[in-house]
Motif scaffolding. Structure first.
Motif, PDB file in Angstrom:
ATOM      1  N   LEU A 111       1.057  -1.139   0.136  1.00 15.67           N
ATOM      2  CA  LEU A 111       0.075  -0.130  -0.065  1.00 15.67           C
ATOM      3  C   LEU A 111       0.702   1.260  -0.157  1.00 15.67           C
ATOM      4  O   LEU A 111       0.686   1.990  -0.690  1.00 15.67           O
ATOM      5  CB  LEU A 111      -1.037  -0.145   1.219  1.00 15.67           C
ATOM      6  CG  LEU A 111      -1.825   1.247   1.204  1.00 15.67           C
ATOM      7  CD1 LEU A 111      -2.696   1.430   0.312  1.00 15.67           C
ATOM      8  CD2 LEU A 111      -2.538   1.057   2.747  1.00 15.67           C
ATOM      9  N   THR A 112       1.965   1.169   0.701  1.00 13.96           N
ATOM     10  CA  THR A 112       2.824   2.410   0.768  1.00 13.96           C
ATOM     11  C   THR A 112       3.426   2.489  -0.462  1.00 13.96           C
ATOM     12  O   THR A 112       3.591   3.750  -1.135  1.00 13.96           O
ATOM     13  CB  THR A 112       4.028   2.157   1.904  1.00 13.96           C
ATOM     14  OG1 THR A 112       3.337   1.819   3.157  1.00 13.96           O
ATOM     15  CG2 THR A 112       4.956   3.218   1.756  1.00 13.96           C
ATOM     16  N   GLU A 158       1.008   4.156  -2.988  1.00 22.13           N
ATOM     17  CA  GLU A 158       0.967   5.695  -2.729  1.00 22.13           C
ATOM     18  C   GLU A 158       2.093   6.526  -3.291  1.00 22.13           C
ATOM     19  O   GLU A 158       1.569   7.583  -3.771  1.00 22.13           O
ATOM     20  CB  GLU A 158       0.839   5.853  -1.149  1.00 22.13           C
ATOM     21  CG  GLU A 158      -0.648   5.238  -0.496  1.00 22.13           C
ATOM     22  CD  GLU A 158      -0.519   5.378   0.876  1.00 22.13           C
ATOM     23  OE1 GLU A 158      -1.696   5.240   1.536  1.00 22.13           O
ATOM     24  OE2 GLU A 158       0.374   5.590   1.628  1.00 22.13           O
ATOM     25  N   THR A 159       3.141   5.840  -3.257  1.00 25.37           N
ATOM     26  CA  THR A 159       4.330   6.573  -3.524  1.00 25.37           C
ATOM     27  C   THR A 159       4.226   6.564  -5.236  1.00 25.37           C
ATOM     28  O   THR A 159       4.565   7.669  -5.633  1.00 25.37           O
ATOM     29  CB  THR A 159       5.639   5.826  -3.244  1.00 25.37           C
ATOM     30  OG1 THR A 159       5.499   5.802  -1.914  1.00 25.37           O
ATOM     31  CG2 THR A 159       6.712   6.479  -3.731  1.00 25.37           C
ATOM     32  N   ARG A 173       1.700   9.282  -6.220  1.00 23.99           N
ATOM     33  CA  ARG A 173       2.100  10.765  -6.013  1.00 23.99           C
ATOM     34  C   ARG A 173       3.287  10.918  -6.922  1.00 23.99           C
ATOM     35  O   ARG A 173       3.285  12.208  -7.668  1.00 23.99           O
ATOM     36  CB  ARG A 173       2.918  10.861  -4.600  1.00 23.99           C
ATOM     37  CG  ARG A 173       3.573  12.044  -4.435  1.00 23.99           C
ATOM     38  CD  ARG A 173       3.955  12.129  -2.721  1.00 23.99           C
ATOM     39  NE  ARG A 173       5.010  11.129  -2.668  1.00 23.99           N
ATOM     40  CZ  ARG A 173       6.427  11.155  -3.204  1.00 23.99           C
ATOM     41  NH1 ARG A 173       6.714  12.227  -3.710  1.00 23.99           N
ATOM     42  NH2 ARG A 173       7.179  10.169  -3.003  1.00 23.99           N
ATOM     43  N   LEU A 193      -3.947   1.669  -6.113  1.00 17.23           N
ATOM     44  CA  LEU A 193      -3.976   2.283  -4.768  1.00 17.23           C
ATOM     45  C   LEU A 193      -5.299   1.761  -4.077  1.00 17.23           C
ATOM     46  O   LEU A 193      -5.132   1.361  -2.870  1.00 17.23           O
ATOM     47  CB  LEU A 193      -3.939   3.674  -4.894  1.00 17.23           C
ATOM     48  CG  LEU A 193      -4.030   4.406  -3.502  1.00 17.23           C
ATOM     49  CD1 LEU A 193      -2.818   4.014  -2.393  1.00 17.23           C
ATOM     50  CD2 LEU A 193      -4.072   5.849  -3.453  1.00 17.23           C
ATOM     51  N   LYS A 194      -6.355   1.747  -4.884  1.00 14.25           N
ATOM     52  CA  LYS A 194      -7.716   1.412  -4.205  1.00 14.25           C
ATOM     53  C   LYS A 194      -7.656  -0.200  -3.998  1.00 14.25           C
ATOM     54  O   LYS A 194      -8.362  -0.562  -3.020  1.00 14.25           O
ATOM     55  CB  LYS A 194      -8.662   1.786  -5.252  1.00 14.25           C
ATOM     56  CG  LYS A 194      -9.174   3.180  -5.543  1.00 14.25           C
ATOM     57  CD  LYS A 194      -9.379   3.939  -4.181  1.00 14.25           C
ATOM     58  CE  LYS A 194      -9.608   5.323  -4.471  1.00 14.25           C
ATOM     59  NZ  LYS A 194     -10.250   6.309  -3.183  1.00 14.25           N
ATOM     60  N   GLU A 228      -5.625  -0.524  -0.927  1.00 12.86           N
ATOM     61  CA  GLU A 228      -6.271  -0.287   0.312  1.00 12.86           C
ATOM     62  C   GLU A 228      -7.453  -1.423   0.718  1.00 12.86           C
ATOM     63  O   GLU A 228      -7.813  -1.530   1.850  1.00 12.86           O
ATOM     64  CB  GLU A 228      -7.124   1.182   0.189  1.00 12.86           C
ATOM     65  CG  GLU A 228      -6.088   2.218  -0.151  1.00 12.86           C
ATOM     66  CD  GLU A 228      -6.785   3.523  -0.292  1.00 12.86           C
ATOM     67  OE1 GLU A 228      -7.857   3.508  -0.880  1.00 12.86           O
ATOM     68  OE2 GLU A 228      -6.163   4.706  -0.192  1.00 12.86           O
TER      69      GLU A 228
END
Length: 406
Positions: free
Chosen positions: A208-209, A212-213, A216, A314-315, A318
């Motif tokens: 997950l991290t 997210e990276t 971004r 990402l979803k 999550e």
């Protein structure tokens, strides 16, 4: 030959005549009866020495005992909720199935070096048992501790020590250390599940991290922040700008019919039109001070597609993280219900009566040892007496033979 001469002389048997025929039981009993005082003296001597040892040279030992009921394997109703994860459930089930909780497992844990070392460090047993090494201390601890599994499913922990209070404290400490080790290990199905989901949750958090990276970085590279609101804003701005340019062009053509090229109003309208055209060009190319908010119109489709892929990843991560978090919490609750609690039925208390030494048993062993040694020495004495008698007889016969020869 007379009738008296026909009588056979009485036959005399010696010890040599019985060789190879074994020992006559009656002769043995007669011999032991003759040596009864010697045997009784040996029994009394060794029995008295054993009794003196039991009273004077041994210190009393006390035994403290605690009884526990180890966790029982139970079927968990909560585990049925694992179906939410589909294939992940079968993976967890194959990894945690097959473990049978038994008293032998917990007795093995009590015998483990981990529990022993924790107790040695906690109570400074190396000095208590007067040992120079850890191995010697472990052996002393094992020699004074016993663990028995009863048919009724209970485990009895017993500790021997000269101090009754310390014996009770050490017996109860065994239970405490067993609980600590039990919580740190995956022993039952619930703890296996908890350990499995704990590891999966760590992996999901890492993924997950990473997602997210990546999202971004995609936002920074493409300028796409929120397609749902950003794309309509871009299209609306460009449409409005083009409409304004078209209106300015119509206005400029209209002014040509009544104003000269040097007319201030005409020049102003012309400059405004030029500025609007430059602004439209910047929006199409993605340049200018507002490029952080607007992306080039030619790259909207490509940037939006890349952004949506990263957002979808990402979803997904999550969702996986959320599901694993729920199952991890369920496994922790399940473990707390049926696997982490060791129930103490009878805690150890300082004993008031010694368990060792058993003076009657020591005295009895001394008496039996004295009797056995008395019988053995009586036989040896009889054998030596027989040999001495035979030696005297041979010397006497030799002297008679020499005298007759003279």
């Amino acid at each position: 030959m007379s009738h008296g001469e026909m009588k056979e002389a009485p036959t005399h048997y010696t010890a040599q005549d019985h060789q190879g025929e074994g020992i006559d039981l009656m002769d043995l009993l007669i011999l032991l009866a003759r040596q009864r005082r010697w045997i009784a003296s040996c029994a009394a001597l060794f029995g008295g020495m054993a009794l003196a040892y039991a009273f004077l040279l041994t210190k009393p030992v006390f035994t403290a005992t605690t009884t526990i009921m180890p966790p029982q394997q139970q079927s968990s109703g909560i585990s049925s909720m694992l179906g939410q994860l589909g294939g992940l459930t079968s993976t967890a089930g194959s990894g945690i199935a097959g473990l049978k909780n038994s008293n032998d497992l917990y007795i093995g844990m009590l015998h483990s070096r981990t529990v022993a070392d924790r107790l040695i460090a906690r109570f400074k047993l190396q000095a208590h048992y007067h040992q120079d090494s850890m191995d010697g201390t472990r052996q002393s601890l094992q020699a004074t501790s016993s663990f028995v599994s009863g048919k009724e499913g209970l485990i009895t922990i017993s500790v021997d020590d000269q101090n009754p209070q310390f014996a009770a404290t050490l017996a109860n400490a065994y239970v405490e250390e067993l609980e600590t080790v039990n919580r740190s290990l995956a022993v039952t199905d619930a703890s296996k599940r908890r350990l499995f989901f704990e590891q999966q949750l760590k992996d999901a958090k890492t993924q997950l991290t990473a997602a997210e990276t990546d999202l971004r970085k995609t936002q920074e590279r493409t300028g796409m922040i929120q397609p749902e609101g950003q794309l309509p804003a871009i299209v609306s701005t460009i449409t409005q700008l083009r409409a304004t340019i078209a209106a300015k062009e119509v206005q400029l053509e209209t002014m040509k019919s009544f104003a000269t090229a040097q007319n201030p109003a005409y020049l102003k309208t012309q400059q405004e039109l030029q500025g609007l055209r430059e602004q439209l060009t910047k929006l199409d190319s993605g340049q200018g001070s507002d490029s952080s908010l607007f992306i080039p119109t030619g790259k909207i489709a490509q940037s939006g597609l890349e952004y949506m892929r990263k957002l979808r990843e990402l979803k997904y991560q999550e969702t996986v993280f959320e599901l694993l978090s729920k199952q991890y919490e369920i496994a922790k609750i399940d473990e707390a219900k049926d696997s982490s609690l060791i129930q103490v039925l009878d805690p150890a208390v300082p004993p008031t009566q010694k368990s060792k030494p058993k003076r009657s048993m020591i005295t009895l062993i001394g008496l039996l040892g004295g009797v056995f040694l008395g019988i053995l020495t009586a036989l040896i004495r009889a054998r030596l007496a027989t040999a001495d008698e035979a030696s005297h007889q041979r010397r006497h016969e030799l002297l008679l033979a020499l005298k007759n020869g003279n």
